[in-house]
Design a protein around this motif. Structure first.
Motif, PDB file in Angstrom:
ATOM      1  N   GLN A  55       3.956  -9.015  -5.328  1.00 31.35           N
ATOM      2  CA  GLN A  55       2.878  -9.552  -6.146  1.00 31.35           C
ATOM      3  C   GLN A  55       1.736  -8.571  -6.394  1.00 31.35           C
ATOM      4  O   GLN A  55       1.034  -8.700  -7.371  1.00 31.35           O
ATOM      5  CB  GLN A  55       2.346 -10.852  -5.564  1.00 31.35           C
ATOM      6  N   ASN A  56       1.544  -7.586  -5.561  1.00 28.35           N
ATOM      7  CA  ASN A  56       0.441  -6.644  -5.754  1.00 28.35           C
ATOM      8  C   ASN A  56       0.933  -5.222  -5.986  1.00 28.35           C
ATOM      9  O   ASN A  56       0.251  -4.260  -5.641  1.00 28.35           O
ATOM     10  CB  ASN A  56      -0.497  -6.672  -4.542  1.00 28.35           C
ATOM     11  N   ILE A  57       2.093  -5.080  -6.581  1.00 33.32           N
ATOM     12  CA  ILE A  57       2.690  -3.772  -6.825  1.00 33.32           C
ATOM     13  C   ILE A  57       2.358  -3.315  -8.243  1.00 33.32           C
ATOM     14  O   ILE A  57       2.456  -4.085  -9.190  1.00 33.32           O
ATOM     15  CB  ILE A  57       4.228  -3.835  -6.637  1.00 33.32           C
ATOM     16  N   ASP A  58       1.979  -2.061  -8.366  1.00 30.54           N
ATOM     17  CA  ASP A  58       1.738  -1.473  -9.678  1.00 30.54           C
ATOM     18  C   ASP A  58       3.102  -1.095 -10.259  1.00 30.54           C
ATOM     19  O   ASP A  58       3.569   0.030 -10.094  1.00 30.54           O
ATOM     20  CB  ASP A  58       0.823  -0.256  -9.557  1.00 30.54           C
ATOM     21  N   THR A  59       3.747  -2.042 -10.922  1.00 29.87           N
ATOM     22  CA  THR A  59       5.119  -1.864 -11.402  1.00 29.87           C
ATOM     23  C   THR A  59       5.244  -0.794 -12.485  1.00 29.87           C
ATOM     24  O   THR A  59       6.340  -0.286 -12.716  1.00 29.87           O
ATOM     25  CB  THR A  59       5.683  -3.196 -11.936  1.00 29.87           C
ATOM     26  N   ASP A  60       4.151  -0.435 -13.132  1.00 34.01           N
ATOM     27  CA  ASP A  60       4.208   0.611 -14.151  1.00 34.01           C
ATOM     28  C   ASP A  60       4.400   2.003 -13.547  1.00 34.01           C
ATOM     29  O   ASP A  60       4.776   2.932 -14.245  1.00 34.01           O
ATOM     30  CB  ASP A  60       2.931   0.614 -14.995  1.00 34.01           C
ATOM     31  N   LYS A  61       4.138   2.144 -12.259  1.00 28.04           N
ATOM     32  CA  LYS A  61       4.217   3.456 -11.614  1.00 28.04           C
ATOM     33  C   LYS A  61       5.467   3.642 -10.757  1.00 28.04           C
ATOM     34  O   LYS A  61       5.673   4.717 -10.217  1.00 28.04           O
ATOM     35  CB  LYS A  61       2.981   3.684 -10.746  1.00 28.04           C
ATOM     36  N   LYS A 116       8.466   7.713  -8.738  1.00 32.01           N
ATOM     37  CA  LYS A 116       7.394   7.430  -9.690  1.00 32.01           C
ATOM     38  C   LYS A 116       7.974   7.519 -11.091  1.00 32.01           C
ATOM     39  O   LYS A 116       8.824   8.348 -11.363  1.00 32.01           O
ATOM     40  CB  LYS A 116       6.262   8.437  -9.534  1.00 32.01           C
ATOM     41  N   THR A 117       7.496   6.673 -11.981  1.00 34.97           N
ATOM     42  CA  THR A 117       7.947   6.756 -13.372  1.00 34.97           C
ATOM     43  C   THR A 117       7.194   7.847 -14.102  1.00 34.97           C
ATOM     44  O   THR A 117       6.069   8.190 -13.746  1.00 34.97           O
ATOM     45  CB  THR A 117       7.737   5.409 -14.107  1.00 34.97           C
ATOM     46  N   SER A 118       7.834   8.396 -15.078  1.00 43.76           N
ATOM     47  CA  SER A 118       7.192   9.414 -15.924  1.00 43.76           C
ATOM     48  C   SER A 118       6.420   8.714 -17.029  1.00 43.76           C
ATOM     49  O   SER A 118       6.795   7.604 -17.437  1.00 43.76           O
ATOM     50  CB  SER A 118       8.260  10.320 -16.544  1.00 43.76           C
ATOM     51  N   PRO A 119       5.388   9.329 -17.564  1.00 41.50           N
ATOM     52  CA  PRO A 119       4.669   8.710 -18.682  1.00 41.50           C
ATOM     53  C   PRO A 119       5.625   8.407 -19.829  1.00 41.50           C
ATOM     54  O   PRO A 119       6.491   9.205 -20.155  1.00 41.50           O
ATOM     55  CB  PRO A 119       3.648   9.772 -19.077  1.00 41.50           C
ATOM     56  N   GLY A 120       5.504   7.218 -20.387  1.00 39.59           N
ATOM     57  CA  GLY A 120       6.334   6.814 -21.513  1.00 39.59           C
ATOM     58  C   GLY A 120       7.627   6.110 -21.109  1.00 39.59           C
ATOM     59  O   GLY A 120       8.356   5.638 -21.953  1.00 39.59           O
ATOM     60  N   GLU A 121       7.928   6.042 -19.803  1.00 39.76           N
ATOM     61  CA  GLU A 121       9.156   5.358 -19.379  1.00 39.76           C
ATOM     62  C   GLU A 121       8.983   3.872 -19.378  1.00 39.76           C
ATOM     63  O   GLU A 121       7.945   3.345 -19.124  1.00 39.76           O
ATOM     64  CB  GLU A 121       9.556   5.812 -17.963  1.00 39.76           C
ATOM     65  N   ARG A 169      16.119   3.851  -3.726  1.00 42.60           N
ATOM     66  CA  ARG A 169      15.318   5.065  -3.751  1.00 42.60           C
ATOM     67  C   ARG A 169      14.094   4.722  -4.591  1.00 42.60           C
ATOM     68  O   ARG A 169      14.205   4.114  -5.654  1.00 42.60           O
ATOM     69  CB  ARG A 169      16.088   6.216  -4.383  1.00 42.60           C
ATOM     70  N   VAL A 170      12.928   5.109  -4.130  1.00 36.19           N
ATOM     71  CA  VAL A 170      11.676   4.827  -4.836  1.00 36.19           C
ATOM     72  C   VAL A 170      11.201   6.115  -5.489  1.00 36.19           C
ATOM     73  O   VAL A 170      11.059   7.141  -4.832  1.00 36.19           O
ATOM     74  CB  VAL A 170      10.592   4.315  -3.868  1.00 36.19           C
ATOM     75  N   GLN A 215       0.833  -1.207   0.000  1.00 41.02           N
ATOM     76  CA  GLN A 215       0.000   0.000   0.000  1.00 41.02           C
ATOM     77  C   GLN A 215       0.870   1.261   0.000  1.00 41.02           C
ATOM     78  O   GLN A 215       0.557   2.230  -0.699  1.00 41.02           O
ATOM     79  CB  GLN A 215      -0.925   0.010   1.218  1.00 41.02           C
ATOM     80  N   CYS A 216       1.943   1.248   0.776  1.00 40.84           N
ATOM     81  CA  CYS A 216       2.851   2.408   0.816  1.00 40.84           C
ATOM     82  C   CYS A 216       3.504   2.639  -0.538  1.00 40.84           C
ATOM     83  O   CYS A 216       3.589   3.770  -1.014  1.00 40.84           O
ATOM     84  CB  CYS A 216       3.926   2.210   1.887  1.00 40.84           C
ATOM     85  N   LEU A 217       3.974   1.570  -1.166  1.00 38.69           N
ATOM     86  CA  LEU A 217       4.606   1.702  -2.478  1.00 38.69           C
ATOM     87  C   LEU A 217       3.608   2.148  -3.534  1.00 38.69           C
ATOM     88  O   LEU A 217       3.882   3.054  -4.321  1.00 38.69           O
ATOM     89  CB  LEU A 217       5.268   0.387  -2.895  1.00 38.69           C
ATOM     90  N   ASN A 218       2.433   1.532  -3.554  1.00 41.85           N
ATOM     91  CA  ASN A 218       1.427   1.870  -4.564  1.00 41.85           C
ATOM     92  C   ASN A 218       0.864   3.276  -4.394  1.00 41.85           C
ATOM     93  O   ASN A 218       0.431   3.894  -5.365  1.00 41.85           O
ATOM     94  CB  ASN A 218       0.294   0.848  -4.563  1.00 41.85           C
TER      95      ASN A 218
END
Length: 191
Positions: free
Chosen positions: A156-162, A186-191, A183-184, A129-132
């Motif tokens: 298993q329940n991580i939104d890896t695209d973000k 967020k990905t940028s759109p298109g990455e 370091r965590v 939940q913290c990661l997502n």
């Protein structure tokens, strides 16, 4: 305010407990870990802890929530229903049961921690939940050289695209435990 750091120990094959729900094989070095300089530094720099109800109840909280517990800070327990009875704590360690989500738990813990670290110590759902939510700044994974073959996977329940992880530290914490800090971001759109 300080950063939010989540941490978990996992097997070499990526599980945080075995098929029976036990994490016993992942902590044969627990006493050594408590004495490791990096662990002592981390506890010294921690101003608040977030844990899920399962971690809170993993052992009898009336036995572990005392002056000897390594985290002598406010503890925020993420839960749907607070327990009727819980340990009183002391002048440093206290319990707050948060029923309105991980964002609220992190907000309250950050206020309590001030400039120190908010340490998220599990379980899997709480860290997921913290990661997502995008509210986790660092992730520490301790790898133990055991193979569990099956069990619960932290990712298993991580939104890896973000999410994007950047390794910032690698350390042999005990003779058998390797800690990796990421370091965590967020990905940028298109990455």
């Amino acid at each position: 305010m300080g950063k939010v750091m989540a941490g978990m120990t996992m097997s070499l094959d990526g599980f945080i407990n075995d098929r029976n729900g036990s994490a016993r094989k992942l902590s044969p070095d627990f006493e050594e870990l408590l004495e490791a300089p990096s662990f002592k530094e981390m506890t010294k720099n921690t101003g608040a802890v977030i844990m899920g109800r399962g971690v809170y109840e993993m052992a009898d909280p009336f036995l572990w929530a005392n002056d000897d517990y390594e985290f002598q800070v406010p503890i925020f327990v993420l839960t749907h229903t607070p327990p009727e009875k819980y340990p009183k704590g002391n002048d440093k360690l206290s319990f707050t049961f948060v029923t309105n989500g991980v964002e609220s738990a992190i907000s309250q813990a950050k206020k309590a921690a001030g400039d120190k670290i908010v340490q998220v110590i599990g379980g899997a759902s709480t860290i997921q939940q913290c990661l997502n939510s995008g509210l986790c700044d660092e992730l520490q994974i301790d790898i133990m050289p055991v193979l569990l073959g099956n069990g619960l996977s932290l990712f298993q329940n991580i939104d890896t695209d973000k999410l994007k992880l950047e390794r910032t530290n690698l350390e042999e914490t005990t003779p058998i435990r390797t800690s990796i800090i990421f370091r965590v971001t967020k990905t940028s759109p298109g990455e």
